[in-house]
Enzyme design. Structure first.
Site, short mmCIF file in Angstrom:
data_model
loop_
_atom_site.label_atom_id
_atom_site.label_comp_id
_atom_site.label_asym_id
_atom_site.label_seq_id
_atom_site.Cartn_x
_atom_site.Cartn_y
_atom_site.Cartn_z
N LYS A 1 -98.66 -30.73 28.18
CA LYS A 1 -98.21 -29.27 28.03
C LYS A 1 -98.78 -28.60 29.22
O LYS A 1 -99.54 -28.89 30.04
CB LYS A 1 -98.75 -28.65 26.83
N ASP A 2 -98.00 -27.46 29.33
CA ASP A 2 -98.21 -26.34 30.57
C ASP A 2 -99.62 -25.72 30.54
O ASP A 2 -100.37 -25.69 29.29
CB ASP A 2 -97.08 -25.23 30.61
#
Length: 350
Positions: free
Chosen positions: A86-87
């Site tokens: 995930k970012d």
């Protein structure tokens, strides 16, 4: 000999031909502007040697959280599992697992994680480690600002994406700042890929993603990115199920129009493509233009795979505020929200 790679690439947007280029806009000014929630089809069973933690993180990468879990639980990094990366500049929720055979979680683990900015929202035991890529989708909620918010054509662009789908480009984060991951991949493949030089396969992934984006860009320019061609391998929406189409008929075209299925493109590797006819011509152009990348991936032992050329936005919603827009939608795993945003706003990071 190096393949010719120009950066940044001129990959076309789908909507420019119909709507013109989008207005300038901003996104992800702070982590709270970019919320992501991982969607699994199952939950921990309640018993087993793996502790599963439903975690909310802010301004941290998935790898950072995994390292902290291993450290606090006195476990090997190999004993920590997660499904998707995930970012960092975002507020994201996802499951992690850590193997704790015959022992309880460390005392005050939740509090110690909270001190690092990692919130544990739920937890439970499960017999197995959380494996990569087992989540079904990711749900996004994104805040946009800038001139695009006031553009009278914005709503029309958004509604067209909802009706007709989004070009399934790999996002710029796959290639690193200024495409450096891709350039490193090209150099590594030229001298021969070795696991020790690319332990997580990031560089192999960058090379395959670039080739896929080049193929998708060619299909967009030809006007066939959403239309099954003779010899096409189509993929059912939201799944890995695929089948070949010798000659598309009216029923297949109608299903494509409804976004029930999508044309697909090759993720380059060893093994023959099953695409034929007109569809195969686009794939055959890749090794002609990028022989070093394609040949290097084959020699590295990467197996050929396929990816849908188009995405359907699930449960899309648009909310207007004072000088801002909030977009909500879900995408299948492996898809990039930046592929949606690049059709809606002009931004140097897209």
């Amino acid at each position: 000999m190096h393949d010719p790679i120009a950066w940044p690439p001129a990959w076309p947007r789908v909507l420019d031909g119909e709507c013109g280029p989008p207005a300038a806009g901003d996104y992800r000014a702070c982590p709270e502007d970019f919320a992501v929630e991982e969607c699994l089809d199952f939950a921990p069973q309640g018993e087993g040697e793996h502790l599963w933690l439903w975690i909310e993180k802010r301004d941290l990468t998935t790898a950072m959280v995994a390292r902290e879990l291993a450290r606090l639980c006195e476990a090997s990094p190999r004993e920590v599992g997660y499904s998707g990366m995930k970012d960092r500049i975002a507020v994201t929720r996802q499951w992690f697992s850590v193997q704790l055979p015959g022992r309880e979680a460390p005392t005050a683990l939740v509090e110690r994680l909270a001190a690092l900015g990692i919130r544990v929202l739920d937890q439970g035991r499960h017999p197995r480690k959380l494996k990569r890529g087992v989540h079904r989708a990711n749900r996004f909620r994104l805040r946009l600002t800038g001139a695009a918010v006031e553009d009278p054509g914005f709503t029309a662009r958004w509604e067209r994406l909802c009706r007709h789908g989004v070009a399934n480009y790999f996002g710029p984060q796959r290639f690193g700042p200024d495409g450096r991951n891709l350039l490193r991949a090209r150099a590594l493949l030229a001298r021969g890929w070795r696991k020790r030089d690319d332990r997580d396969g990031m560089l192999l992934s960058a090379a395959r993603s670039f080739l896929f984006n080049e193929l998708l860009a060619a299909r967009i320019r030809a006007g066939s990115w959403a239309t099954p061609l003779p010899g096409e391998v189509v993929m059912l929406d939201g799944t890995a199920s695929q089948f070949s189409v010798e000659a598309p008929d009216a029923e297949l075209s109608a299903r494509a129009e409804r976004l029930d299925l999508h044309p697909s493109g090759v993720l380059w590797g060893s093994g023959g493509s099953v695409a034929g006819g007109e569809a195969s011509a686009f794939e055959a152009a890749l090794p002609e233009r990028y022989p070093a990348l394609c040949g290097g991936l084959e020699r590295a032992g990467v197996r050929l795979a396929r990816r849908a050329l188009r995405l359907r936005l699930a449960d899309p919603a648009l909310e207007r505020g004072d000088g801002e827009l909030w977009l909500s939608f879900a995408l299948p795993r492996g898809a990039f929200a930046t592929a949606v945003l690049r059709e809606l706003i002009m931004h140097p990071g897209l």
